[in-house]
Design a protein around this motif. Structure first.
Motif, PDB file in Angstrom:
ATOM      1  N   SER A 107       0.830  -1.204   0.000  1.00  0.00           N
ATOM      2  CA  SER A 107       0.000   0.000   0.000  1.00  0.00           C
ATOM      3  C   SER A 107       0.864   1.253   0.000  1.00  0.00           C
ATOM      4  CB  SER A 107      -0.922  -0.004   1.226  1.00  0.00           C
ATOM      5  OG  SER A 107      -1.761  -1.136   1.222  1.00  0.00           O
ATOM      6  N   PHE A 108       1.962   1.210   0.760  1.00  0.00           N
ATOM      7  CA  PHE A 108       2.845   2.375   0.842  1.00  0.00           C
ATOM      8  C   PHE A 108       3.435   2.722  -0.522  1.00  0.00           C
ATOM      9  CE2 PHE A 108       7.224   3.931   1.210  1.00  0.00           C
ATOM     10  CZ  PHE A 108       7.000   5.133   1.865  1.00  0.00           C
ATOM     11  N   GLY A 109       3.916   1.715  -1.255  1.00  0.00           N
ATOM     12  CA  GLY A 109       4.523   1.966  -2.557  1.00  0.00           C
ATOM     13  C   GLY A 109       3.547   2.594  -3.531  1.00  0.00           C
ATOM     14  N   ILE A 110       2.339   2.041  -3.593  1.00  0.00           N
ATOM     15  CA  ILE A 110       1.328   2.567  -4.516  1.00  0.00           C
ATOM     16  C   ILE A 110       0.899   3.969  -4.109  1.00  0.00           C
ATOM     17  CG2 ILE A 110      -1.044   2.229  -5.323  1.00  0.00           C
ATOM     18  CD1 ILE A 110      -0.533  -0.789  -5.128  1.00  0.00           C
ATOM     19  N   ALA A 111       0.660   4.167  -2.801  1.00  0.00           N
ATOM     20  CA  ALA A 111       0.205   5.473  -2.329  1.00  0.00           C
ATOM     21  C   ALA A 111       1.281   6.543  -2.478  1.00  0.00           C
ATOM     22  CB  ALA A 111      -0.236   5.373  -0.865  1.00  0.00           C
ATOM     23  N   LEU A 112       2.547   6.168  -2.278  1.00  0.00           N
ATOM     24  CA  LEU A 112       3.634   7.146  -2.405  1.00  0.00           C
ATOM     25  C   LEU A 112       3.749   7.654  -3.843  1.00  0.00           C
ATOM     26  CD1 LEU A 112       6.044   8.632  -1.161  1.00  0.00           C
ATOM     27  CD2 LEU A 112       7.456   6.641  -1.732  1.00  0.00           C
ATOM     28  N   VAL A 113       3.731   6.735  -4.805  1.00  0.00           N
ATOM     29  CA  VAL A 113       3.804   7.145  -6.217  1.00  0.00           C
ATOM     30  C   VAL A 113       2.599   8.011  -6.577  1.00  0.00           C
ATOM     31  CG1 VAL A 113       3.788   6.305  -8.597  1.00  0.00           C
ATOM     32  CG2 VAL A 113       5.151   5.122  -6.866  1.00  0.00           C
ATOM     33  N   ALA A 114       1.409   7.607  -6.106  1.00  0.00           N
ATOM     34  CA  ALA A 114       0.201   8.374  -6.404  1.00  0.00           C
ATOM     35  C   ALA A 114       0.274   9.782  -5.800  1.00  0.00           C
ATOM     36  CB  ALA A 114      -1.029   7.641  -5.881  1.00  0.00           C
ATOM     37  N   MET A 115       0.786   9.887  -4.570  1.00  0.00           N
ATOM     38  CA  MET A 115       0.873  11.189  -3.925  1.00  0.00           C
ATOM     39  C   MET A 115       1.843  12.116  -4.648  1.00  0.00           C
ATOM     40  SD  MET A 115       2.118  12.202  -0.081  1.00  0.00           S
ATOM     41  CE  MET A 115       3.823  12.115  -0.599  1.00  0.00           C
ATOM     42  N   VAL A 116       3.006  11.585  -5.039  1.00  0.00           N
ATOM     43  CA  VAL A 116       3.984  12.402  -5.766  1.00  0.00           C
ATOM     44  C   VAL A 116       3.389  12.897  -7.077  1.00  0.00           C
ATOM     45  CG1 VAL A 116       6.213  12.353  -6.950  1.00  0.00           C
ATOM     46  CG2 VAL A 116       5.976  11.279  -4.701  1.00  0.00           C
ATOM     47  N   LEU A 117       2.709  12.021  -7.795  1.00  0.00           N
ATOM     48  CA  LEU A 117       2.086  12.428  -9.053  1.00  0.00           C
ATOM     49  C   LEU A 117       0.985  13.464  -8.825  1.00  0.00           C
ATOM     50  CD1 LEU A 117       1.843   9.003 -10.931  1.00  0.00           C
ATOM     51  CD2 LEU A 117       3.416  10.897 -11.387  1.00  0.00           C
ATOM     52  N   GLN A 118       0.237  13.309  -7.742  1.00  0.00           N
ATOM     53  CA  GLN A 118      -0.809  14.288  -7.438  1.00  0.00           C
ATOM     54  C   GLN A 118      -0.231  15.684  -7.275  1.00  0.00           C
ATOM     55  OE1 GLN A 118      -3.035  12.973  -3.977  1.00  0.00           O
ATOM     56  NE2 GLN A 118      -3.083  10.889  -4.791  1.00  0.00           N
ATOM     57  N   PHE A 119       0.852  15.796  -6.510  1.00  0.00           N
ATOM     58  CA  PHE A 119       1.456  17.105  -6.292  1.00  0.00           C
ATOM     59  C   PHE A 119       2.082  17.645  -7.573  1.00  0.00           C
ATOM     60  CE2 PHE A 119       0.903  16.061  -1.885  1.00  0.00           C
ATOM     61  CZ  PHE A 119       0.806  17.294  -1.248  1.00  0.00           C
ATOM     62  N   LEU A 120       2.717  16.770  -8.353  1.00  0.00           N
ATOM     63  CA  LEU A 120       3.352  17.215  -9.595  1.00  0.00           C
ATOM     64  C   LEU A 120       2.326  17.684 -10.620  1.00  0.00           C
ATOM     65  CD1 LEU A 120       6.147  14.517 -10.090  1.00  0.00           C
ATOM     66  CD2 LEU A 120       6.413  16.876  -9.274  1.00  0.00           C
ATOM     67  N   ILE A 121       1.136  17.120 -10.578  1.00  0.00           N
ATOM     68  CA  ILE A 121       0.084  17.511 -11.522  1.00  0.00           C
ATOM     69  C   ILE A 121      -0.757  18.662 -10.984  1.00  0.00           C
ATOM     70  CG2 ILE A 121      -2.034  16.723 -12.664  1.00  0.00           C
ATOM     71  CD1 ILE A 121      -0.789  13.914 -12.736  1.00  0.00           C
ATOM     72  N   ALA A 122      -1.171  18.555  -9.716  1.00  0.00           N
ATOM     73  CA  ALA A 122      -2.166  19.488  -9.181  1.00  0.00           C
ATOM     74  C   ALA A 122      -1.610  20.888  -8.976  1.00  0.00           C
ATOM     75  CB  ALA A 122      -2.718  18.947  -7.865  1.00  0.00           C
ATOM     76  N   ILE A 123      -0.420  21.010  -8.415  1.00  0.00           N
ATOM     77  CA  ILE A 123       0.092  22.351  -8.089  1.00  0.00           C
ATOM     78  C   ILE A 123       0.391  23.170  -9.338  1.00  0.00           C
ATOM     79  CG2 ILE A 123       1.984  23.591  -6.971  1.00  0.00           C
ATOM     80  CD1 ILE A 123       2.029  21.415  -4.849  1.00  0.00           C
ATOM     81  N   PRO A 124       1.121  22.637 -10.337  1.00  0.00           N
ATOM     82  CA  PRO A 124       1.323  23.438 -11.554  1.00  0.00           C
ATOM     83  C   PRO A 124       0.021  23.792 -12.266  1.00  0.00           C
ATOM     84  CG  PRO A 124       2.885  21.627 -11.474  1.00  0.00           C
ATOM     85  CD  PRO A 124       1.894  21.383 -10.389  1.00  0.00           C
ATOM     86  N   LEU A 125      -0.915  22.825 -12.373  1.00  0.00           N
ATOM     87  CA  LEU A 125      -2.177  23.118 -13.036  1.00  0.00           C
ATOM     88  C   LEU A 125      -3.005  24.123 -12.249  1.00  0.00           C
ATOM     89  CD1 LEU A 125      -3.465  19.733 -14.520  1.00  0.00           C
ATOM     90  CD2 LEU A 125      -2.546  21.718 -15.714  1.00  0.00           C
ATOM     91  N   GLY A 126      -2.946  24.038 -10.910  1.00  0.00           N
ATOM     92  CA  GLY A 126      -3.664  25.003 -10.086  1.00  0.00           C
ATOM     93  C   GLY A 126      -3.132  26.413 -10.268  1.00  0.00           C
ATOM     94  N   ILE A 127      -1.804  26.539 -10.357  1.00  0.00           N
ATOM     95  CA  ILE A 127      -1.197  27.853 -10.562  1.00  0.00           C
ATOM     96  C   ILE A 127      -1.529  28.378 -11.958  1.00  0.00           C
ATOM     97  CG2 ILE A 127       1.008  29.071 -10.790  1.00  0.00           C
ATOM     98  CD1 ILE A 127       2.107  27.247  -8.606  1.00  0.00           C
ATOM     99  N   LEU A 128      -1.428  27.516 -12.977  1.00  0.00           N
ATOM    100  CA  LEU A 128      -1.776  27.931 -14.342  1.00  0.00           C
ATOM    101  C   LEU A 128      -3.240  28.349 -14.435  1.00  0.00           C
ATOM    102  CD1 LEU A 128       0.085  25.297 -16.559  1.00  0.00           C
ATOM    103  CD2 LEU A 128       0.539  27.764 -16.433  1.00  0.00           C
ATOM    104  N   SER A 129      -4.099  27.609 -13.772  1.00  0.00           N
ATOM    105  CA  SER A 129      -5.519  27.945 -13.791  1.00  0.00           C
ATOM    106  C   SER A 129      -5.775  29.300 -13.142  1.00  0.00           C
ATOM    107  CB  SER A 129      -6.308  26.850 -13.063  1.00  0.00           C
ATOM    108  OG  SER A 129      -7.684  27.136 -13.058  1.00  0.00           O
ATOM    109  N   ALA A 130      -5.067  29.581 -12.042  1.00  0.00           N
ATOM    110  CA  ALA A 130      -5.250  30.864 -11.351  1.00  0.00           C
ATOM    111  C   ALA A 130      -4.689  32.036 -12.156  1.00  0.00           C
ATOM    112  CB  ALA A 130      -4.592  30.809  -9.976  1.00  0.00           C
ATOM    113  N   THR A 131      -3.542  31.822 -12.800  1.00  0.00           N
ATOM    114  CA  THR A 131      -2.928  32.912 -13.574  1.00  0.00           C
ATOM    115  C   THR A 131      -3.629  33.137 -14.910  1.00  0.00           C
ATOM    116  OG1 THR A 131      -1.303  31.324 -14.435  1.00  0.00           O
ATOM    117  CG2 THR A 131      -0.676  32.642 -12.517  1.00  0.00           C
ATOM    118  N   HIS A 132      -4.482  32.182 -15.327  1.00  0.00           N
ATOM    119  CA  HIS A 132      -5.277  32.340 -16.548  1.00  0.00           C
ATOM    120  C   HIS A 132      -6.766  32.232 -16.192  1.00  0.00           C
ATOM    121  CE1 HIS A 132      -1.293  31.092 -17.984  1.00  0.00           C
ATOM    122  NE2 HIS A 132      -1.585  31.717 -19.114  1.00  0.00           N
TER     123      HIS A 132
END
Length: 330
Positions: A107-132
């Motif tokens: 569970s740790f391995g799957i959740a860790l990869v998923a969490m890293v991908l979430q932050f890598l996707i969500a934060i840049p897209l959230g910033i782009l969405s706010a600036t546009h």
């Protein structure tokens, strides 16, 4: 800082005591009883009597379901916990600590990869969405966010299995490995990684939306701050304003979300693991819960409670590090 940490640890011990008491009472009141379910056929056949079943319950301190009987059972369990004895799992017939230790790493391995991908996707897209804001990009991100938030995990997981396993055949089967193959070495590792793609994708899609919206909202708030307008008035480039001033301050509230990462990492995803046939700790907890495996349920929930308390403390400390205005003196 040291005084603050000691104070928080003492509060945490008190919280864990009441949490464990509440969990134990609720678990004892579950309609499912593992001992009754296991020996029901023998009772019906006459090979065992109710007195025999009651004797087994008495051995585990589960016979008396009155209020004081449950309280007495709780303090017996608590005394064993202080001796680092989590008991034997009824369902898995192994020490609970061994079961948790064996299966939480999947569970740790799957959740860790998923969490890293979430932050890598969500934060840049959230910033782009706010600036546009109010642009086609912003609306597209919003639609993607709402889809992720709205989809139940079991529905999305089933949909992905239908498309990628049965329709396209890109992944040979569900589970951790292909049962029809006998891989070893790197081939085995590759097969495991292939089978983890869909569970990771499910966790990312259903969780990335809320983080993305949170990142967008925080960025919009920071963009309207006076110091951002001052930075722009000084002639700084938009890239410098966004990624040097706005981004750093946007991350401060997101640090508070780290409190929930520890239990999410080690606690497993019950429904997702069940749908994909993964042998993670979440799937094991679900099986134990269905059959009323009290020792395992208690240990698993306390495991999550301890991780939550530790995560909250680490989040507070990290908040003070990223935001120098916060002083941990109380």
């Amino acid at each position: 800082m040291v005084k603050y940490i000691i104070k928080r640890i003492l509060y945490a011990i008190l919280i864990l005591f009441f949490v464990s008491l509440l969990i134990y009472i609720l678990v004892r009141l579950l309609p499912a009883d593992y001992i009754d379910n296991k020996f029901a056929p023998q009772l019906a056949q006459g090979s065992m009597t109710q007195a025999d079943i009651d004797a087994i319950k008495e051995k585990y301190g589960l016979l008396d379901n009155s209020f004081w009987g449950i309280i007495s059972g709780y303090f017996t369990w608590l005394g064993n916990l202080f001796r680092l004895d989590l008991g034997m799992s009824f369902k898995f017939e192994r020490p609970v600590a061994e079961v948790i230790g064996d299966y939480m790493w999947i569970s740790f391995g799957i959740a860790l990869v998923a969490m890293v991908l979430q932050f890598l996707i969500a934060i840049p897209l959230g910033i782009l969405s706010a600036t546009h804001q109010y642009s086609p990009l912003d609306y597209g991100v919003t639609v993607f966010t709402m889809i992720g938030i709205s989809l139940p995990s079991f529905f999305l997981a089933t949909l992905l299995i239908k498309v990628f396993v049965y329709e396209l055949g890109w992944i040979p089967s569900i589970g951790m490995v292909d049962p029809g193959a006998s891989y070893t070495g790197l081939a085995y590792i590759g097969d495991v990684l292939l089978h983890c793609i869909l569970p990771v994708a499910t966790l990312v899609i259903i969780n990335v939306g809320s983080l993305m919206r949170y990142s967008r909202t925080n960025t919009l708030e920071v963009l309207n701050a006076d110091y951002v307008r001052t930075a722009r008035a000084k002639g700084l480039s938009e890239h410098t304003v966004i990624y040097k001033h706005v981004f750093r301050n946007t991350m401060i509230p997101i640090v508070t979300m780290l409190a929930g990462t520890l239990p999410n990492l080690f606690g497993g995803a019950m429904i997702t693991e069940q749908v994909f046939g993964l042998e993670g700790i979440g799937a094991k907890a679900y099986q134990a819960l269905k059959e009323g495996d009290i020792p395992f349920i208690m240990a698993y929930n306390m495991f999550l409670a301890i991780l939550t308390v530790i995560g909250t403390l680490l989040s507070d400390l990290a908040y003070a590090v990223v935001d120098p205005r916060v002083k941990l003196t109380k």
